[in-house]
Design a protein around this motif. Structure first.
Motif, PDB file in Angstrom:
ATOM      1  N   THR A 184       0.695  -1.331   0.074  1.00  0.00           N
ATOM      2  CA  THR A 184       0.080   0.000   0.146  1.00  0.00           C
ATOM      3  C   THR A 184       0.700   1.258   0.003  1.00  0.00           C
ATOM      4  N   VAL A 185       2.269   1.062  -0.225  1.00  0.00           N
ATOM      5  CA  VAL A 185       2.889   2.292  -0.137  1.00  0.00           C
ATOM      6  C   VAL A 185       2.978   3.215  -1.271  1.00  0.00           C
ATOM      7  N   VAL A 186       2.981   4.483  -1.222  1.00  0.00           N
ATOM      8  CA  VAL A 186       3.222   5.144  -2.250  1.00  0.00           C
ATOM      9  C   VAL A 186       4.558   6.040  -2.097  1.00  0.00           C
ATOM     10  N   ALA A 187       5.407   5.586  -3.125  1.00  0.00           N
ATOM     11  CA  ALA A 187       6.800   6.209  -2.985  1.00  0.00           C
ATOM     12  C   ALA A 187       7.179   6.789  -4.299  1.00  0.00           C
ATOM     13  N   ILE A 188       8.033   7.833  -3.974  1.00  0.00           N
ATOM     14  CA  ILE A 188       8.798   8.343  -5.187  1.00  0.00           C
ATOM     15  C   ILE A 188      10.339   8.311  -5.186  1.00  0.00           C
ATOM     16  N   GLY A 189      10.858   8.413  -6.336  1.00  0.00           N
ATOM     17  CA  GLY A 189      12.343   8.071  -6.182  1.00  0.00           C
ATOM     18  C   GLY A 189      13.267   9.193  -7.173  1.00  0.00           C
ATOM     19  N   ILE A 190      14.138   9.573  -6.711  1.00  0.00           N
ATOM     20  CA  ILE A 190      15.300  10.248  -7.638  1.00  0.00           C
ATOM     21  C   ILE A 190      16.428   9.490  -8.082  1.00  0.00           C
ATOM     22  N   ILE A 191      16.597   9.506  -9.537  1.00  0.00           N
ATOM     23  CA  ILE A 191      17.604   8.634 -10.025  1.00  0.00           C
ATOM     24  C   ILE A 191      18.862   9.442 -10.283  1.00  0.00           C
ATOM     25  N   HIS A 192      20.059   8.803  -9.755  1.00  0.00           N
ATOM     26  CA  HIS A 192      21.236   9.483  -9.958  1.00  0.00           C
ATOM     27  C   HIS A 192      22.057   8.632 -10.923  1.00  0.00           C
ATOM     28  N   ASN A 193      22.486   9.079 -12.144  1.00  0.00           N
ATOM     29  CA  ASN A 193      23.342   8.282 -13.106  1.00  0.00           C
ATOM     30  C   ASN A 193      24.742   8.288 -12.524  1.00  0.00           C
ATOM     31  N   VAL A 194      25.404   7.028 -12.244  1.00  0.00           N
ATOM     32  CA  VAL A 194      26.548   6.740 -11.628  1.00  0.00           C
ATOM     33  C   VAL A 194      27.758   6.775 -13.033  1.00  0.00           C
ATOM     34  N   ASP A 195      27.252   5.993 -13.878  1.00  0.00           N
ATOM     35  CA  ASP A 195      27.884   5.766 -15.097  1.00  0.00           C
ATOM     36  C   ASP A 195      26.884   5.197 -16.178  1.00  0.00           C
ATOM     37  N   THR A 196      27.601   4.710 -17.126  1.00  0.00           N
ATOM     38  CA  THR A 196      26.684   4.260 -18.453  1.00  0.00           C
ATOM     39  C   THR A 196      26.127   3.228 -17.976  1.00  0.00           C
ATOM     40  N   ASN A 197      26.463   2.120 -17.196  1.00  0.00           N
ATOM     41  CA  ASN A 197      25.573   1.297 -16.900  1.00  0.00           C
ATOM     42  C   ASN A 197      25.240   1.006 -15.409  1.00  0.00           C
ATOM     43  N   HIS A 198      25.290   1.994 -14.698  1.00  0.00           N
ATOM     44  CA  HIS A 198      25.027   2.021 -13.139  1.00  0.00           C
ATOM     45  C   HIS A 198      24.104   3.339 -12.702  1.00  0.00           C
ATOM     46  N   LEU A 199      23.289   3.146 -12.043  1.00  0.00           N
ATOM     47  CA  LEU A 199      22.582   4.205 -11.447  1.00  0.00           C
ATOM     48  C   LEU A 199      22.030   3.855 -10.075  1.00  0.00           C
ATOM     49  N   THR A 200      21.786   4.781  -9.320  1.00  0.00           N
ATOM     50  CA  THR A 200      21.315   4.794  -8.029  1.00  0.00           C
ATOM     51  C   THR A 200      20.050   5.553  -7.957  1.00  0.00           C
ATOM     52  N   ILE A 201      19.111   5.066  -7.045  1.00  0.00           N
ATOM     53  CA  ILE A 201      17.688   5.642  -6.924  1.00  0.00           C
ATOM     54  C   ILE A 201      17.457   5.783  -5.482  1.00  0.00           C
ATOM     55  N   ASP A 202      17.210   7.022  -4.991  1.00  0.00           N
ATOM     56  CA  ASP A 202      16.998   7.141  -3.453  1.00  0.00           C
ATOM     57  C   ASP A 202      15.353   7.230  -3.474  1.00  0.00           C
TER      58      ASP A 202
END
Length: 173
Positions: A148-166
């Motif tokens: 039941t969670v409503v969530a939002i995220g911010i994507i951070h590109n680390v490099d071409t094939n890696h990313l982080t989402i907070d």
């Protein structure tokens, strides 16, 4: 009987509404945000599927990753992103600002063996930042609250094939 009730309800709502002029009303309180987790994702090479009626489809497989956060991991080890998902991204058919719509399906496995399906959709903004809306599905008793969670995220590109989402869970004001 039913129409009399609805008529009375309508009258009450109209009377209440008269006192709620937009000129003197306080702005609504914003919802709160509580950090849910941060996920690190390794993606594979993009596969251009080609143009379609809504734009050009680009599939990026998820090869793996890990996640941790106060609401999913109270201690190490990290949870695992399984290599069984992808982003079925779509570029705008009109090519406006090079916009890209994410459409991600991925599977998390927690350190205690639970599986959590994660669904993400979102947009790359004109300034290059990227935001996603997240929804979850699990049958695990320990993580059932995620359904039941409503969530939002911010994507951070680390490099071409890696990313982080907070990722944050929305909470009532």
């Amino acid at each position: 009987m039913k129409s009399a009730f609805l008529g009375s309800l309508y009258c009450v709502l109209m009377l209440v509404g008269l006192g709620l002029s937009t000129d003197n009303r306080m702005p609504p309180k914003a919802p709160g945000l509580s950090h849910l987790y941060t996920v690190n994702i390794t993606g594979g090479d993009a596969v251009p599927v080609g143009p379609g009626p809504r734009g050009t489809r680009l599939v990026v497989p998820i090869l793996g990753g890990n996640f941790a956060g106060p609401k999913l991991k109270a201690h190490p080890p990290l949870g695992t992103v399984l290599p069984i998902g992808a982003d079925w991204a779509l570029t705008d058919a009109n090519g406006v600002n090079g916009s890209l719509t994410a459409n991600v399906r991925q599977t998390f496995k927690t350190d205690d063996g639970a599986f959590i399906q994660v669904f993400e959709t979102g947009e790359v903004q004109p300034d290059g930042s990227a935001f996603v809306r997240l929804a979850y599905e699990t049958g695990s008793e320990a993580y059932y609250w995620l359904n039941t969670v409503v969530a939002i995220g911010i994507i951070h590109n680390v490099d071409t094939n890696h990313l982080t989402i907070d990722t944050w869970q929305m909470t009532a004001p």
